[in-house]
Design a protein around this motif. Structure first.
Motif, PDB file in Angstrom:
ATOM      1  N   TYR A   1      19.091  -3.954  -2.652  1.00  0.00           N
ATOM      2  CA  TYR A   1      18.210  -4.848  -1.913  1.00  0.00           C
ATOM      3  C   TYR A   1      18.146  -6.230  -2.558  1.00  0.00           C
ATOM      4  N   GLU A   2      18.133  -6.278  -3.887  1.00  0.00           N
ATOM      5  CA  GLU A   2      18.141  -7.571  -4.575  1.00  0.00           C
ATOM      6  C   GLU A   2      19.426  -8.328  -4.274  1.00  0.00           C
ATOM      7  N   LYS A   3      20.556  -7.628  -4.268  1.00  0.00           N
ATOM      8  CA  LYS A   3      21.836  -8.275  -3.958  1.00  0.00           C
ATOM      9  C   LYS A   3      21.878  -8.797  -2.529  1.00  0.00           C
ATOM     10  N   LEU A   4      21.140  -8.134  -1.631  1.00  0.00           N
ATOM     11  CA  LEU A   4      21.091  -8.570  -0.232  1.00  0.00           C
ATOM     12  C   LEU A   4      20.068  -9.679   0.001  1.00  0.00           C
ATOM     13  N   GLY A   5      19.353 -10.089  -1.055  1.00  0.00           N
ATOM     14  CA  GLY A   5      18.425 -11.213  -0.943  1.00  0.00           C
ATOM     15  C   GLY A   5      16.960 -10.838  -0.787  1.00  0.00           C
ATOM     16  N   TYR A   6      16.629  -9.567  -0.898  1.00  0.00           N
ATOM     17  CA  TYR A   6      15.223  -9.163  -0.815  1.00  0.00           C
ATOM     18  C   TYR A   6      14.542  -9.502  -2.137  1.00  0.00           C
ATOM     19  N   LYS A   7      13.314 -10.025  -2.035  1.00  0.00           N
ATOM     20  CA  LYS A   7      12.541 -10.428  -3.207  1.00  0.00           C
ATOM     21  C   LYS A   7      11.307  -9.553  -3.333  1.00  0.00           C
ATOM     22  N   GLU A   8      10.951  -9.229  -4.564  1.00  0.00           N
ATOM     23  CA  GLU A   8       9.732  -8.475  -4.809  1.00  0.00           C
ATOM     24  C   GLU A   8       8.539  -9.346  -4.456  1.00  0.00           C
ATOM     25  N   LYS A   9       7.611  -8.777  -3.679  1.00  0.00           N
ATOM     26  CA  LYS A   9       6.406  -9.499  -3.286  1.00  0.00           C
ATOM     27  C   LYS A   9       5.180  -8.980  -4.024  1.00  0.00           C
ATOM     28  N   ASN A  10       5.162  -7.704  -4.338  1.00  0.00           N
ATOM     29  CA  ASN A  10       4.057  -7.077  -5.053  1.00  0.00           C
ATOM     30  C   ASN A  10       4.638  -6.045  -6.010  1.00  0.00           C
ATOM     31  N   ILE A  11       3.991  -5.884  -7.119  1.00  0.00           N
ATOM     32  CA  ILE A  11       4.383  -4.847  -8.054  1.00  0.00           C
ATOM     33  C   ILE A  11       3.116  -4.113  -8.451  1.00  0.00           C
ATOM     34  N   LYS A  12       3.093  -2.830  -8.220  1.00  0.00           N
ATOM     35  CA  LYS A  12       1.956  -1.987  -8.588  1.00  0.00           C
ATOM     36  C   LYS A  12       2.372  -1.222  -9.835  1.00  0.00           C
ATOM     37  N   MET A  13       1.520  -1.268 -10.859  1.00  0.00           N
ATOM     38  CA  MET A  13       1.835  -0.562 -12.096  1.00  0.00           C
ATOM     39  C   MET A  13       0.725   0.421 -12.423  1.00  0.00           C
ATOM     40  N   GLU A  14       1.110   1.473 -13.125  1.00  0.00           N
ATOM     41  CA  GLU A  14       0.158   2.516 -13.476  1.00  0.00           C
ATOM     42  C   GLU A  14       0.569   3.157 -14.793  1.00  0.00           C
ATOM     43  N   LYS A  15      -0.411   3.583 -15.534  1.00  0.00           N
ATOM     44  CA  LYS A  15      -0.157   4.275 -16.799  1.00  0.00           C
ATOM     45  C   LYS A  15      -0.878   5.615 -16.750  1.00  0.00           C
ATOM     46  N   THR A  16      -0.176   6.675 -17.090  1.00  0.00           N
ATOM     47  CA  THR A  16      -0.787   7.991 -17.188  1.00  0.00           C
ATOM     48  C   THR A  16      -1.333   8.160 -18.595  1.00  0.00           C
ATOM     49  N   LEU A  17      -2.591   8.514 -18.680  1.00  0.00           N
ATOM     50  CA  LEU A  17      -3.246   8.680 -19.997  1.00  0.00           C
ATOM     51  C   LEU A  17      -3.326  10.138 -20.387  1.00  0.00           C
TER      52      LEU A  17
END
Length: 152
Positions: free
Chosen positions: A136-152
């Protein structure tokens, strides 16, 4: 390689929906979003919401990806507004992966989307799917949101 997108038949749709619900549930389990015991029910509920009339749901375009006469995968585009579309799924069957079918199918879908008047095309990719993210990056799609999580 002669990749074309052909509207799914009823039989192809039944195969698609069965595979897709199971695959979607599994991806959510792998991502840590859903517990295994709830995943299929949640996946089924989402698909019933997104495709209430099955393959005939308005503004949804479900295609079989073909290379000549051979089915190599499936792709699903929803037109979410006059100028926006969302790719809910692209799957290249395992024996056909790594041969360029995904890239060609995405290019064909972009052509069809333009014909529908779509100017902005979005998609979701699970973080652990590095092969798809790279494509997808090679086709020109850009990240718009990044959700991150950590398991404790």
């Amino acid at each position: 390689m002669q990749v074309k997108l052909v509207e799914m038949t009823s039989e192809e749709f039944q195969n698609f929906i069965s595979f897709e619900m199971e695959h979607y549930a599994d991806e959510h389990i792998k991502s840590g979003n859903w517990k295994p015991e709830e995943a299929m029910d949640k996946a089924k509920a989402e698909f019933e919401t997104l495709l209430p009339d099955g393959k005939d749901t308005e503004n949804n375009h479900l295609y079989t990806i073909r290379n000549g006469d051979k089915e190599v995968g499936v792709i699903w585009l929803a037109q979410t507004s006059a100028e926006k579309g969302f790719i809910y799924s692209i799957t290249i069957w395992e024996e056909n992966q790594g041969k360029g079918f995904g890239r060609k199918a995405m290019e064909e879908l972009e052509t069809l989307a333009r014909e529908l008047g779509i100017k902005h095309l979005g998609l979701h990719v699970f973080a652990h799917n590095t092969i798809a993210r790279d494509l997808y990056e090679k086709l020109g799609y850009k990240e718009k949101n990044i959700k991150m999580e950590k398991t404790l």
